[in-house]
Design a protein around this motif. Structure first.
Motif, PDB file in Angstrom:
ATOM      1  N   PRO A 125      -4.395   1.802   4.862  1.00 28.84           N
ATOM      2  CA  PRO A 125      -2.999   2.027   5.267  1.00 28.84           C
ATOM      3  C   PRO A 125      -2.192   0.748   5.421  1.00 28.84           C
ATOM      4  N   ALA A 126      -2.818  -0.334   5.905  1.00 30.36           N
ATOM      5  CA  ALA A 126      -2.071  -1.578   6.091  1.00 30.36           C
ATOM      6  C   ALA A 126      -1.616  -2.141   4.747  1.00 30.36           C
ATOM      7  N   ALA A 127      -2.483  -2.039   3.725  1.00 26.33           N
ATOM      8  CA  ALA A 127      -2.116  -2.545   2.407  1.00 26.33           C
ATOM      9  C   ALA A 127      -0.976  -1.726   1.804  1.00 26.33           C
ATOM     10  N   ILE A 128      -1.048  -0.405   1.944  1.00 26.44           N
ATOM     11  CA  ILE A 128       0.025   0.448   1.424  1.00 26.44           C
ATOM     12  C   ILE A 128       1.325   0.165   2.164  1.00 26.44           C
ATOM     13  N   ALA A 129       1.254   0.047   3.481  1.00 22.63           N
ATOM     14  CA  ALA A 129       2.462  -0.217   4.270  1.00 22.63           C
ATOM     15  C   ALA A 129       3.081  -1.555   3.893  1.00 22.63           C
ATOM     16  N   THR A 130       2.261  -2.554   3.607  1.00 26.23           N
ATOM     17  CA  THR A 130       2.777  -3.865   3.195  1.00 26.23           C
ATOM     18  C   THR A 130       3.575  -3.754   1.900  1.00 26.23           C
TER      19      THR A 130
END
Length: 306
Positions: free
Chosen positions: A277-282
């Protein structure tokens, strides 16, 4: 996120469960899930974005706490686009939203993007593992441009034909076979130890109901494509180990139809939205900054996940 913040009534009288989080007066990001998921597949991404945006998730028809259509025709993409329009009108009546979608959520959203549909209500679109069916059909027909990649995609999409069969797909869903298929595809090329079954809860009803998505849309869209032309900014995120939507299909199918297209390849499989999720949100945050520079400065290339 578990608490429904409002129910939105669709054009055919169903109720869709909507969940909101984040900053009340910030730009709105709408997250649309696919099959056989519900809004929970986006929980990690929503948490990452909540400090900067007002984040909207909703259960599409037939999933979560939303109503179930009474007929297969209730799952046609045109109706799903109408549903999205109703949600956007309810949560952001004054300002266009940033749309982020995965799998069947993304498939349906491509039809919302042209200006004569919802394009004027959408500021940007991020698609993860969900090409337009019409774009996909045109890409598959261009066999002379790379027959091996196209034949591999047809083989990897074996389950589409399976879902067209009567009775058997529902039987398999109730026996947990579709769930095991998801578990298998979620174990490929995983960047972490988390499996999709550990991050997203699904019900048997969701697995059964969503089969109608294939029956209502696949035959007509693949045989008689009408590829939408899109002018608003589109970001396509292609996971490296997606066995359902190849990186070639996801990246190449929109070319020629999306005038403002950005493609990012990322480590992960079809369920990367729940697993990273952190990579997608970035990537979502950077894309929003890019298309709305008044909100924030453009990120350095080193900020992008791989």
């Amino acid at each position: 996120m578990d608490e429904v913040t409002q129910y939105v009534t669709t054009s055919d009288g169903l109720q869709l469960a909507v969940y909101e989080s984040g900053q009340e007066h910030a730009p709105v990001v709408v997250l649309v899930h696919g099959y056989p998921d519900n809004h929970h597949v986006w929980d990690g991404v929503a948490a990452e974005l909540a400090d900067e945006f007002r984040v909207v998730q909703y259960d599409v028809r037939g999933a979560g706490f939303s109503d179930v259509p009474g007929a297969t025709s209730g799952y046609r993409i045109d109706q799903l686009v109408d549903d999205l329009g109703c949600v956007i009108a309810a949560v952001s009546p004054e300002s266009p939203v940033h749309l982020v979608a995965h799998d069947w959520g993304s498939i349906q959203c491509w039809d919302a993007l042209p200006d004569d549909r919802l394009g004027v209500r959408i500021r940007s679109f991020t698609s993860v593992s969900g090409p337009s069916l019409d774009h996909a059909s045109m890409w598959l027909r261009a066999m002379h441009r790379g027959p091996v990649r196209r034949l591999l995609q047809i083989v990897e999409s074996y389950y589409v034909g399976f879902f067209m069969a009567p009775v058997l797909p529902e039987f398999c869903a109730r026996r947990g076979i579709i769930g095991r298929m998801v578990e298998h595809s979620s174990s490929l090329g995983r960047p972490s130890t988390r499996r999709i079954g550990e991050t997203v809860e699904r019900s048997e009803a969701e697995a059964v109901n969503g089969i109608a998505l294939y029956r209502a849309n696949m035959p007509g869209r693949l045989l008689r494509p009408r590829p939408p032309h899109v002018t608003l900014p589109v970001q396509v995120i292609t996971p490296s180990h997606d066995v359902h939507v190849s990186a070639a299909l996801a990246a190449e199918a929109p070319r020629g139809y999306a005038a403002n297209l950005t493609v990012h390849r990322i480590r992960g499989n079809h369920w990367v939205v729940a697993q990273r999720p952190a990579a997608i949100a970035t990537l979502v945050r950077a894309f929003v900054d890019q298309v709305t520079p008044e909100l924030a400065g453009a990120p350095d290339d080193s900020d992008y996940p791989r």
